[in-house]
Design a protein around this motif. Structure first.
Motif, PDB file in Angstrom:
ATOM      1  N   ILE A  86      35.010  25.676   3.559  1.00  0.00           N
ATOM      2  CA  ILE A  86      33.759  25.110   4.317  1.00  0.00           C
ATOM      3  C   ILE A  86      33.111  25.304   3.378  1.00  0.00           C
ATOM      4  O   ILE A  86      32.461  26.044   2.576  1.00  0.00           O
ATOM      5  N   GLY A  87      31.638  24.010   2.908  1.00  0.00           N
ATOM      6  CA  GLY A  87      31.144  23.562   2.424  1.00  0.00           C
ATOM      7  C   GLY A  87      30.111  23.601   3.419  1.00  0.00           C
ATOM      8  O   GLY A  87      30.075  22.504   4.606  1.00  0.00           O
ATOM      9  N   PRO A  88      29.411  22.702   2.312  1.00  0.00           N
ATOM     10  CA  PRO A  88      27.721  21.771   2.944  1.00  0.00           C
ATOM     11  C   PRO A  88      28.380  20.741   3.211  1.00  0.00           C
ATOM     12  O   PRO A  88      29.516  19.778   2.747  1.00  0.00           O
ATOM     13  N   ALA A  89      27.739  19.898   4.178  1.00  0.00           N
ATOM     14  CA  ALA A  89      27.911  18.579   4.842  1.00  0.00           C
ATOM     15  C   ALA A  89      27.524  17.747   4.120  1.00  0.00           C
ATOM     16  O   ALA A  89      26.756  18.024   3.154  1.00  0.00           O
ATOM     17  N   PRO A  90      28.019  15.980   3.944  1.00  0.00           N
ATOM     18  CA  PRO A  90      27.788  15.322   3.054  1.00  0.00           C
ATOM     19  C   PRO A  90      26.281  15.450   3.476  1.00  0.00           C
ATOM     20  O   PRO A  90      25.519  14.913   2.229  1.00  0.00           O
ATOM     21  N   GLN A  91      25.505  15.738   4.811  1.00  0.00           N
ATOM     22  CA  GLN A  91      24.088  15.727   3.769  1.00  0.00           C
ATOM     23  C   GLN A  91      23.342  16.467   3.283  1.00  0.00           C
ATOM     24  O   GLN A  91      22.394  15.554   2.540  1.00  0.00           O
ATOM     25  N   GLN A  92      23.635  17.456   3.748  1.00  0.00           N
ATOM     26  CA  GLN A  92      22.983  18.261   3.316  1.00  0.00           C
ATOM     27  C   GLN A  92      23.461  18.313   1.476  1.00  0.00           C
ATOM     28  O   GLN A  92      22.475  19.265   0.486  1.00  0.00           O
TER      29      GLN A  92
END
Length: 53
Positions: free
Chosen positions: A18-24
Motif C-alpha cells: 500500500i503506497g501513495p496514490a499516483p496523485q499524491q
C-alpha cells in the motif's frame, strides 16, 4: 519448529503493498522540485564551492 511454521505461513500469504496514490506521488514530487532552489541556496551558504551557482 515454531519458526519454520511462521516462515511457511509468511511465504504463503499474498503481499499487498500500500503506497501513495499516483496523485499524491506527483504532488510530493512537485513540492520537492519547488523546494530545490531554496535547499540549494542553503547548501551554497555553507559551502562557497557549491555546484548550485
Amino acid at each position: 519448529m515454531e519458526n519454520q511454521r511462521r516462515q511457511a505461513a509468511a511465504t504463503s500469504r499474498r503481499v499487498v503493498l500500500i503506497g501513495p496514490a499516483p496523485q499524491q506521488f506527483i504532488e510530493s514530487a512537485a513540492d520537492l522540485l519547488d523546494r530545490i532552489p531554496a535547499l540549494c541556496d542553503a547548501v551554497s551558504r555553507g559551502r562557497p564551492e557549491s555546484p548550485c551557482r
